[in-house]
Design an enzyme around this catalytic site. Sequence first.
Site, PDB file in Angstrom:
ATOM      1  N   LYS A 168      99.104  82.179  32.446  1.00 47.72           N
ATOM      2  CA  LYS A 168      99.374  80.792  32.081  1.00 47.72           C
ATOM      3  C   LYS A 168     100.718  80.363  32.657  1.00 47.72           C
ATOM      4  CE  LYS A 168      95.702  80.204  29.455  1.00 47.72           C
ATOM      5  NZ  LYS A 168      94.718  79.121  29.604  1.00 47.72           N
ATOM      6  N   HIS A 180      84.591  78.933  32.201  1.00 47.10           N
ATOM      7  CA  HIS A 180      85.634  79.048  31.189  1.00 47.10           C
ATOM      8  C   HIS A 180      85.051  79.799  29.993  1.00 47.10           C
ATOM      9  CE1 HIS A 180      87.592  77.191  27.479  1.00 47.10           C
ATOM     10  NE2 HIS A 180      88.559  77.882  28.045  1.00 47.10           N
TER      11      HIS A 180
END
Length: 443
Positions: free
Chosen positions: A222, A355
């Site tokens: 991230k 996802h």
Amino acid sequence: MVRGRISRLSVRDVRFPTSLGGHGADAMHTDPDYSAAYVVIETDAEDGIKGCGITFTLGKGTEVVVCAVNALAHHVLNKDLKDIVGDFRGFYRQLTSDGQLRWIGPEKGVVHLATAAVLNAVWDLWAKQEGKPVWKLLVDMDPRMLVSCIDFRYITDVLTEEDALEILQKGQIGKKEREKQMLAQGYPAYTTSCAWLGYSDDTLKQLCAQALKDGWTRFKVKVGADLQDDMRRCQIIRDMIGPEKTLMMDANQRWDVPEAVEWMSKLAKFKPLWIEEPTSPDDILGHATISKALVPLGIGIATGEQCHNRVIFKQLLQAKALQFLQIDSCRLGSVNENLSVLLMAKKFEIPVCPHAGGVGLCELVQHLIIFDYISVSASLENRVCEYVDHLHEHFKYPVMIQRASYMPPKDPGYSTEMKEESVKKHQYPDGEVWKKLLPAQEN
């Protein structure tokens, strides 16, 4: 054999306090409590089979999705399952085209999340009655039946029924061999579990080392909150995994378009395969601009987990705005709408890399991507499915990962059924977990 009239629909607000451990934290969602609106449908067939469906949320707002599910319930109750699956396109359109509810959509936002939860439960029920996992139900389905499940409204300029049928008929060639391959080897996955923004460097290193030990070769980190922090964390991971293993990055919609280009130009030294959600999920042309700037640096654009519907995906493909397409099993209108997106991706020859993570997203999307390989794409090139090692213990039929790959589920259904003790314990606000936590949070 399909049987029974739907006699009951219930929905519960289930929340897990993941924010307490920093799990799931990213540049935009800093303290998520992974949650779900959990739908159960029952029939009068007296066979004890229930259909279970979920849609994923981050805590607050789950009660709004629950309200939307209840608002849709009248479209489902007293319907024969045979009639629903016999005209699945019509049923899908009935749910998404309610003359009043569509005003707070249409086919997006809370009402579409609720639609996904309901439809996921219907698919789970259908597959259980047929005695097959959803991926196998789809693989065994006649191409014309598959096409009849899809609402082509708004996408016929890119994908017609005839186009879809042609793709699926071509997918019949070599299908049995690909199914055997999946059963033996599984579908390749990557891990996001070790690099959430809420983790310390020590935790990151520990989890990354364990992932390497477990055989993972593809890692996602991230990024987006602080450039210097990103540089440090990406350096740690790249040093640990080495130059040959794959690194992906995910900004979770943090940047404006020029900022995304500038930021990723500085992170390019770490050789990411893609940058995921670099900007607003609704900004098709913004994604196209970023793509044009970053592809020469060897960085692809991945997006889709917050794309509202098939129309947004259509435009992303038309605009050449992405190199990796990320479907979501609970954001789109369940299997039905995901089928249309898988077929459009095939037509444009864009790899689908779903996802997953959240509450049950891994459990659901494994069915879609395994079907995609066997019956649609027939390719594993540049294709990989996300995996996050969170909350699987709360599901009756959790995912099985072997050799960093999803092994095809064998239990009937959509793998959506949660353990009743977990649901009761984490139901909000009156479950055991929240009865303890809420007073402490108020003090």
